[in-house]
Design a protein around this motif. Sequence first.
Motif, PDB file in Angstrom:
ATOM      1  N   SER A 109       0.619  -1.110  -0.164  1.00  0.00           N
ATOM      2  CA  SER A 109      -0.003  -0.027  -0.059  1.00  0.00           C
ATOM      3  C   SER A 109       0.863   1.152   0.040  1.00  0.00           C
ATOM      4  N   GLN A 110       2.138   1.218   0.432  1.00  0.00           N
ATOM      5  CA  GLN A 110       3.014   2.380   0.360  1.00  0.00           C
ATOM      6  C   GLN A 110       4.229   2.157  -0.198  1.00  0.00           C
ATOM      7  N   ALA A 111       4.997   3.153  -0.756  1.00  0.00           N
ATOM      8  CA  ALA A 111       6.356   2.873  -1.344  1.00  0.00           C
ATOM      9  C   ALA A 111       7.138   2.588  -0.309  1.00  0.00           C
ATOM     10  N   SER A 112       7.060   3.373   0.971  1.00  0.00           N
ATOM     11  CA  SER A 112       8.169   3.186   1.976  1.00  0.00           C
ATOM     12  C   SER A 112       8.232   2.083   2.477  1.00  0.00           C
ATOM     13  N   GLN A 113       7.178   1.379   2.766  1.00  0.00           N
ATOM     14  CA  GLN A 113       7.102  -0.076   3.331  1.00  0.00           C
ATOM     15  C   GLN A 113       7.716  -1.078   2.334  1.00  0.00           C
ATOM     16  N   ASP A 134      16.309  13.301  -3.356  1.00  0.00           N
ATOM     17  CA  ASP A 134      15.424  12.392  -3.641  1.00  0.00           C
ATOM     18  C   ASP A 134      14.115  12.293  -2.700  1.00  0.00           C
ATOM     19  N   PHE A 135      12.897  11.538  -3.006  1.00  0.00           N
ATOM     20  CA  PHE A 135      11.951  11.596  -2.200  1.00  0.00           C
ATOM     21  C   PHE A 135      12.152  10.659  -0.866  1.00  0.00           C
ATOM     22  N   THR A 136      11.628  11.144   0.277  1.00  0.00           N
ATOM     23  CA  THR A 136      11.989  10.607   1.522  1.00  0.00           C
ATOM     24  C   THR A 136      11.624   8.966   1.689  1.00  0.00           C
ATOM     25  N   SER A 137      10.414   8.781   1.117  1.00  0.00           N
ATOM     26  CA  SER A 137      10.179   7.341   1.051  1.00  0.00           C
ATOM     27  C   SER A 137      10.921   6.299   0.637  1.00  0.00           C
ATOM     28  N   LEU A 138      12.139   6.690  -0.395  1.00  0.00           N
ATOM     29  CA  LEU A 138      12.791   6.038  -0.779  1.00  0.00           C
ATOM     30  C   LEU A 138      13.995   6.060  -0.082  1.00  0.00           C
ATOM     31  N   VAL A 173      17.196   4.855  -6.987  1.00  0.00           N
ATOM     32  CA  VAL A 173      16.884   6.233  -7.328  1.00  0.00           C
ATOM     33  C   VAL A 173      15.321   6.269  -7.955  1.00  0.00           C
ATOM     34  N   SER A 174      14.895   7.493  -7.851  1.00  0.00           N
ATOM     35  CA  SER A 174      13.527   7.712  -8.582  1.00  0.00           C
ATOM     36  C   SER A 174      14.019   7.785 -10.039  1.00  0.00           C
ATOM     37  N   ALA A 175      12.928   7.140 -10.908  1.00  0.00           N
ATOM     38  CA  ALA A 175      13.151   7.554 -12.251  1.00  0.00           C
ATOM     39  C   ALA A 175      12.574   8.799 -12.638  1.00  0.00           C
ATOM     40  N   GLN A 177      12.236  12.590 -10.461  1.00  0.00           N
ATOM     41  CA  GLN A 177      12.327  13.086  -9.393  1.00  0.00           C
ATOM     42  C   GLN A 177      10.868  14.028  -8.877  1.00  0.00           C
ATOM     43  N   SER A 178      10.722  13.691  -7.915  1.00  0.00           N
ATOM     44  CA  SER A 178       9.258  14.495  -7.351  1.00  0.00           C
ATOM     45  C   SER A 178       9.290  15.728  -7.055  1.00  0.00           C
ATOM     46  N   SER A 179      10.817  16.383  -6.833  1.00  0.00           N
ATOM     47  CA  SER A 179      10.839  17.872  -6.361  1.00  0.00           C
ATOM     48  C   SER A 179      10.814  18.694  -7.649  1.00  0.00           C
ATOM     49  N   VAL A 202      14.862   1.076  -8.399  1.00  0.00           N
ATOM     50  CA  VAL A 202      14.036   2.082  -9.116  1.00  0.00           C
ATOM     51  C   VAL A 202      12.492   2.587  -8.300  1.00  0.00           C
ATOM     52  N   ASP A 203      12.493   3.746  -8.080  1.00  0.00           N
ATOM     53  CA  ASP A 203      11.221   4.107  -7.540  1.00  0.00           C
ATOM     54  C   ASP A 203      10.544   4.933  -8.738  1.00  0.00           C
ATOM     55  N   ALA A 204       9.548   4.187  -9.228  1.00  0.00           N
ATOM     56  CA  ALA A 204       8.565   4.755 -10.595  1.00  0.00           C
ATOM     57  C   ALA A 204       7.520   5.415 -10.307  1.00  0.00           C
ATOM     58  N   THR A 205       7.258   5.898  -8.997  1.00  0.00           N
ATOM     59  CA  THR A 205       6.157   6.631  -8.553  1.00  0.00           C
ATOM     60  C   THR A 205       5.731   7.655  -9.354  1.00  0.00           C
ATOM     61  N   GLN A 206       6.635   8.499  -9.747  1.00  0.00           N
ATOM     62  CA  GLN A 206       6.458   9.584 -10.595  1.00  0.00           C
ATOM     63  C   GLN A 206       6.808   9.381 -12.033  1.00  0.00           C
ATOM     64  N   ALA A 207       6.980   8.029 -12.614  1.00  0.00           N
ATOM     65  CA  ALA A 207       7.179   7.857 -13.850  1.00  0.00           C
ATOM     66  C   ALA A 207       6.285   6.905 -14.612  1.00  0.00           C
ATOM     67  N   GLY A 225       0.522   3.696  -6.687  1.00  0.00           N
ATOM     68  CA  GLY A 225      -0.342   4.038  -7.655  1.00  0.00           C
ATOM     69  C   GLY A 225      -1.236   5.139  -7.711  1.00  0.00           C
ATOM     70  N   TYR A 226      -1.223   6.022  -6.832  1.00  0.00           N
ATOM     71  CA  TYR A 226      -1.882   7.244  -6.693  1.00  0.00           C
ATOM     72  C   TYR A 226      -1.862   8.401  -7.280  1.00  0.00           C
ATOM     73  N   LYS A 227      -0.565   8.290  -7.992  1.00  0.00           N
ATOM     74  CA  LYS A 227      -0.397   9.599  -8.981  1.00  0.00           C
ATOM     75  C   LYS A 227      -0.665   9.343 -10.388  1.00  0.00           C
ATOM     76  N   TRP A 228       0.387   8.904 -11.022  1.00  0.00           N
ATOM     77  CA  TRP A 228       0.184   8.835 -12.676  1.00  0.00           C
ATOM     78  C   TRP A 228      -0.521   7.473 -12.763  1.00  0.00           C
ATOM     79  N   PRO A 232      -6.774   5.592  -6.038  1.00  0.00           N
ATOM     80  CA  PRO A 232      -6.951   6.238  -4.640  1.00  0.00           C
ATOM     81  C   PRO A 232      -5.573   5.905  -3.756  1.00  0.00           C
ATOM     82  N   ARG A 233      -5.005   6.675  -2.788  1.00  0.00           N
ATOM     83  CA  ARG A 233      -3.880   6.357  -2.274  1.00  0.00           C
ATOM     84  C   ARG A 233      -4.284   4.884  -1.462  1.00  0.00           C
ATOM     85  N   GLY A 234      -3.296   3.989  -1.445  1.00  0.00           N
ATOM     86  CA  GLY A 234      -3.269   2.816  -0.857  1.00  0.00           C
ATOM     87  C   GLY A 234      -3.053   1.513  -1.688  1.00  0.00           C
TER      88      GLY A 234
HETATM   89  C1  LIG Z   1       9.064   9.398  -5.974  1.00  0.00           C
HETATM   90  C2  LIG Z   1       7.920   8.864  -5.014  1.00  0.00           C
HETATM   91  N1  LIG Z   1       7.861   8.096  -4.197  1.00  0.00           N
HETATM   92  C3  LIG Z   1       7.062   7.621  -3.406  1.00  0.00           C
HETATM   93  C4  LIG Z   1       6.032   8.585  -3.089  1.00  0.00           C
HETATM   94  C5  LIG Z   1       5.041   8.278  -1.958  1.00  0.00           C
HETATM   95  O1  LIG Z   1       5.748   7.401  -1.060  1.00  0.00           O
HETATM   96  P1  LIG Z   1       4.675   6.663  -0.047  1.00  0.00           P
HETATM   97  O2  LIG Z   1       3.665   5.396  -0.811  1.00  0.00           O
HETATM   98  O3  LIG Z   1       5.543   6.082   0.943  1.00  0.00           O
HETATM   99  O4  LIG Z   1       3.787   7.629   0.702  1.00  0.00           O
HETATM  100  C6  LIG Z   1       5.869   9.631  -3.596  1.00  0.00           C
HETATM  101  C7  LIG Z   1       5.201  10.738  -3.223  1.00  0.00           C
HETATM  102  O5  LIG Z   1       5.185  11.773  -3.482  1.00  0.00           O
HETATM  103  C8  LIG Z   1       6.948  10.080  -4.424  1.00  0.00           C
HETATM  104  O6  LIG Z   1       7.027  11.114  -5.317  1.00  0.00           O
END
Ligand SMILES: Cc1ncc(COP(=O)(O)O)c(C=O)c1O
Length: 394
Positions: A109-113, A134-138, A173-175, A177-179, A202-207, A225-228, A232-234
């Motif tokens: 349900s979450q990237a960090s987990q 890079d995003f802190t969940s990574l 690395v994130s594919a 960058q969120s920032s 690779v964190d593909a959350t923003q890709a 899955g909750y962005k691109w 819903p979040r989860g």
């Molecule tokens: C690159 C990246 N990874 C992960 C997440 C979300 O992480 P989590 O699912 O741990 O909240 C985001 C959210 O902005 C993100 O930009």
Amino acid sequence: MDTDHAPARGDRPAPHPQQTAPNAPAAPEDLLPADVAEQFGTAGSQTAYLNTATYGLPPLEAHEAVVRAERDRATGRLDLDAMDAAVSGSRAAFARLLGLTPDRVAVGSQASQLVGLVAAALPDGAEVVAAEGDFTSLLFPLLAQEQRGVHVRLVPLPELAASVRPSTDLVAVSAVQSSDGAVAALDEIAAAAAANGARTLVDATQAAGWLPLAADRVDLLVCGGYKWLLAPRGTCFLAGTAEALAELPPLGAGWYAGAEIWDSVYGGPLRLASDARRLDLAPVWPAWAGQAPALEFLAEVGVEAIHRHDLALAARFRSGLGLPAGDSAIVSLPLPPGSAERLARAGVVAAERAGRMRFSFHLSTTPDDVDRAVEAIASVDGAGDALGAATADR
Ligand SMILES: Cc1ncc(COP(=O)(O)O)c(C=O)c1O
């Protein structure tokens, strides 16, 4: 990479090679047919939603599926078989999106987990190289292992590939960058990791969902899955090679990770699935109810067509502001303080991130949305100077 199925909505020959050259301006004919944007709640509204990098809007059908699941739950009629089917359908669709088979995709349900599993599998004293900022969940799940001697080296993103050494165990690395939307040089990074005997995460959350990705280049890949991907979040996915996945500890495994889910609800012995499902977390039901139709919608449009569309809109935005073209669906601008309020008053939804304003362009975005945002930015005192200075700095 998603090449398996014939897209319907975005179906036409690619006018460009699959990877648009960086800095090549995208042409207006790259836009998707207008009926795609009409599938979103913002259609016909005064809202220019340029914030998928924070959370994606659901296509109407996916939204309805979530509402239906909640209505069913409220009336005691939630169909658990349908929820399982939503998870397995999403797993298969995500696998197809990356050119993998479903047995190489775990769900959570979450990237960090899920990054935490990778971090927990690192040997004491392991060396990780990651991108600073890079995003802190990574980053955090990896940094949290420093207490047992794991060393995380943070380097500027453009130097990531060159920073990999024979002592490196993992490159994370994130594919994208969120920032600021910077797109990582995944080919170079994967090649450097392979040459030094390191794994890649690779964190593909923003890709994933707009950028064609070939997951066979990486060892492990995490994607929320909750962005691109418009859920819903989860919902979250963890994909990888069979070898890399087999090394991960099933730290969060419960009944849903069992070989036969509904025979795994009580008692020992441990009887986990033999493939990536052994890492599964029990599903957030309504989130998966929305993820499955959203992934179907994305597959129907086709990631190549979405890539062209998102970059065409980003190019229109950049050129409207007198900026050079870029290679990302996320554009980050150093706008003066007060811009967020001015944009909000004009109905433009964007995000303040890392001291800048971040705009993102996806399926629901129309050229009118872009033009509205450009106009709103132009009306902010000092915006022209701030953008001019940023362009001169490049
Ligand atoms: C690159 C990246 N990874 C992960 C997440 C979300 O992480 P989590 O699912 O741990 O909240 C985001 C959210 O902005 C993100 O930009």
